[in-house]
Design a protein around this motif. Structure first.
Motif, PDB file in Angstrom:
ATOM      1  N   GLN A  88     -36.573   8.740   3.733  1.00 25.58           N
ATOM      2  CA  GLN A  88     -36.204   9.528   4.324  1.00 25.58           C
ATOM      3  C   GLN A  88     -36.653  10.983   4.024  1.00 25.58           C
ATOM      4  OE1 GLN A  88     -34.267   7.104   2.691  1.00 25.58           O
ATOM      5  NE2 GLN A  88     -33.753   6.607   4.555  1.00 25.58           N
ATOM      6  N   ASP A  89     -37.468  11.196   3.318  1.00 25.51           N
ATOM      7  CA  ASP A  89     -39.060  12.525   3.399  1.00 25.51           C
ATOM      8  C   ASP A  89     -39.875  12.378   2.463  1.00 25.51           C
ATOM      9  OD1 ASP A  89     -39.319  15.082   3.480  1.00 25.51           O
ATOM     10  OD2 ASP A  89     -37.443  15.191   3.508  1.00 25.51           O
ATOM     11  N   VAL A  90     -40.541  13.143   2.279  1.00 28.09           N
ATOM     12  CA  VAL A  90     -41.516  13.212   1.007  1.00 28.09           C
ATOM     13  C   VAL A  90     -41.440  12.864  -0.286  1.00 28.09           C
ATOM     14  CG1 VAL A  90     -43.754  12.632   2.672  1.00 28.09           C
ATOM     15  CG2 VAL A  90     -42.755  15.208   2.064  1.00 28.09           C
ATOM     16  N   THR A  91     -40.214  13.934  -0.578  1.00 29.72           N
ATOM     17  CA  THR A  91     -40.169  15.226  -1.669  1.00 29.72           C
ATOM     18  C   THR A  91     -38.840  14.043  -2.048  1.00 29.72           C
ATOM     19  OG1 THR A  91     -38.049  16.238  -0.755  1.00 29.72           O
ATOM     20  CG2 THR A  91     -40.724  17.129  -1.325  1.00 29.72           C
ATOM     21  N   GLU A  92     -38.775  14.179  -3.338  1.00 32.35           N
ATOM     22  CA  GLU A  92     -37.526  13.295  -3.800  1.00 32.35           C
ATOM     23  C   GLU A  92     -36.352  13.783  -3.580  1.00 32.35           C
ATOM     24  OE1 GLU A  92     -38.572  11.855  -7.912  1.00 32.35           O
ATOM     25  OE2 GLU A  92     -36.614  11.316  -8.444  1.00 32.35           O
ATOM     26  N   GLU A  93     -36.595  15.044  -4.120  1.00 28.60           N
ATOM     27  CA  GLU A  93     -35.206  15.858  -3.587  1.00 28.60           C
ATOM     28  C   GLU A  93     -34.567  16.283  -1.830  1.00 28.60           C
ATOM     29  OE1 GLU A  93     -35.864  20.548  -3.715  1.00 28.60           O
ATOM     30  OE2 GLU A  93     -33.904  20.669  -3.566  1.00 28.60           O
ATOM     31  N   GLY A  94     -35.783  16.207  -1.295  1.00 34.32           N
ATOM     32  CA  GLY A  94     -35.441  15.629   0.281  1.00 34.32           C
ATOM     33  C   GLY A  94     -35.053  14.532   0.973  1.00 34.32           C
ATOM     34  N   ALA A  95     -35.355  13.447  -0.215  1.00 35.86           N
ATOM     35  CA  ALA A  95     -35.209  12.127   0.004  1.00 35.86           C
ATOM     36  C   ALA A  95     -33.472  12.065  -0.472  1.00 35.86           C
ATOM     37  CB  ALA A  95     -36.122  11.446  -0.592  1.00 35.86           C
TER      38      ALA A  95
END
Ligand code: FES
Length: 355
Positions: free
Chosen positions: A115-122
């Motif tokens: 969903q993203d490369v960052t944990e937060e974004g995912a």
């Protein structure tokens, strides 16, 4: 009567169950429950009939196909039938034992979604805490197994700036192919269109990032642009009833994953008829096949056998009639609907998809 060519690919949506809650989910608004799912014998029959028809590839998808305990059995059978097998997964249910079983079953390829490369974004998009480390672990297991892997990133307004880091991650994880797919606004995704649609500047930036990566070489890249910024429609599914067939978890046979929104149609089911009978003769598959059904302006267009009239589900969702010209086309009398949507894109709260 000349029969149509058999489909090249079959998308087996084994289940709609999924641990993620993505706001851009393209599955229908009404998800099918576990009790309604085809059983193992039903899916085995589908695979046998597909191979007999001349289908070349089967994509095991969902929802999350790994939620089905019979996945390995189905992959084994598909390989025995000489079908190319691809698993489309979020990876959050994958562990070493399951991967080993899939490998032994002969699985040809895995498409792993991020969903993203960052944990937060995912976590913000997937709605599942701790998903990113589980996905990274799954990717490393796949890398170690040697099964060819594609990483899939769905991009939208919130993560589009991180496309260069997505390529970097793909290289680190040994993926041979990356799919950068701008969100398409079908099914649940349409509810979140105004929150996810990127600006034209963001789209241009993302295209530059893809081109720069292509120049470096060594990574196969698929790039899917957002319809809303285009002025010619895409040939959705390679043309209605021409190359792809979808089977929903309960066995409904569809020309695309969103077709269940088409009103006043009986949806054929593999429980009642053979796949070949449905593909060749059903009303649903013949509704928008070829060019005869097209509005006059499309029939006169030199692109009619290039874009095949665009997307029927988008025409229905935006204009109320699936037989209308796709509003993405600048020649469509409905094109202003798309232009207004682009102008009006704002930042409302995301509406998550929960099973
Ligand atoms: Fe159904 Fe495009 S999603 S025709």
């Amino acid at each position: 009567m000349t029969l149509p060519q058999p489909p090249m690919s079959l998308l087996a949506e084994l289940t709609h169950r999924c641990p993620l809650a993505c706001p851009y989910c393209s599955n229908p608004l009404d998800l099918e429950r576990k009790a309604a799912e085809l059983d193992t014998a039903g899916w085995r029959r589908v695979l046998e009939q597909a191979a007999e028809m001349g289908v070349l590839q089967v994509h095991f998808s969902g929802g999350e196909p790994m939620a089905r305990p019979d996945l390995v059995e189905l992959v084994t059978l598909a390989r025995k039938l000489n079908l190319y097998t691809n698993l489309i997964t979020s990876g959050v249910l994958l562990d070493e034992a399951k991967l080993d079983a899939l490998d032994k079953a002969g699985l040809d390829h895995i498409q792993l979604s991020f969903q993203d490369v960052t944990e937060e974004g995912a976590e913000r998009i997937g709605g599942l805490k701790g998903a990113q480390p589980r996905k990274l672990k799954a990717a490393r297991l796949i890398q170690a197994s040697g099964i060819p892997m594609t990483l899939n990133f769905v991009v939208h307004r919130e993560n589009v700036a991180r496309i260069p880091q997505m390529f970097e991650l793909a290289r680190q994880l040994g993926a041979g192919r990356v799919e950068i797919a701008h969100t398409q606004y079908y099914g649940w995704g349409l509810k979140n269109r105004d929150a996810l649609l990127p600006s034209r500047e963001q789209l241009e930036e993302s295209t530059r990032a893809v081109e720069a990566e292509r120049e470096k070489g060594g990574l196969a890249i698929d790039y899917v642009t957002p319809d809303y910024h285009a002025d010619r429609p895409k040939p959705c599914m390679g043309g209605w009833g021409q190359r792809f067939v979808n089977i929903s978890p309960s066995g409904r046979v569809l020309p695309c994953h969103a077709a269940e929104i088409i009103p006043n149609v009986t949806f054929p089911n593999v429980r009642d008829e053979s796949l070949a009978e449905i593909w060749n003769n059903s009303h649903l598959f013949n509704m928008f096949r070829g060019t005869e059904w097209m509005p006059e302006a499309c029939r006169a267009c030199d692109r009619k056998e290039i874009d095949w009239g665009g997307c029927r589900c988008q025409a229905l969702a935006l204009t109320g009639n699936a037989a209308n010209m796709d509003p993405v086309c600048s020649r469509s009398p409905f094109h202003d609907i798309v232009e207004k949507a682009v102008e009006q894109a704002e930042t409302p709260e995301l509406v998550y998809r929960r099973f």
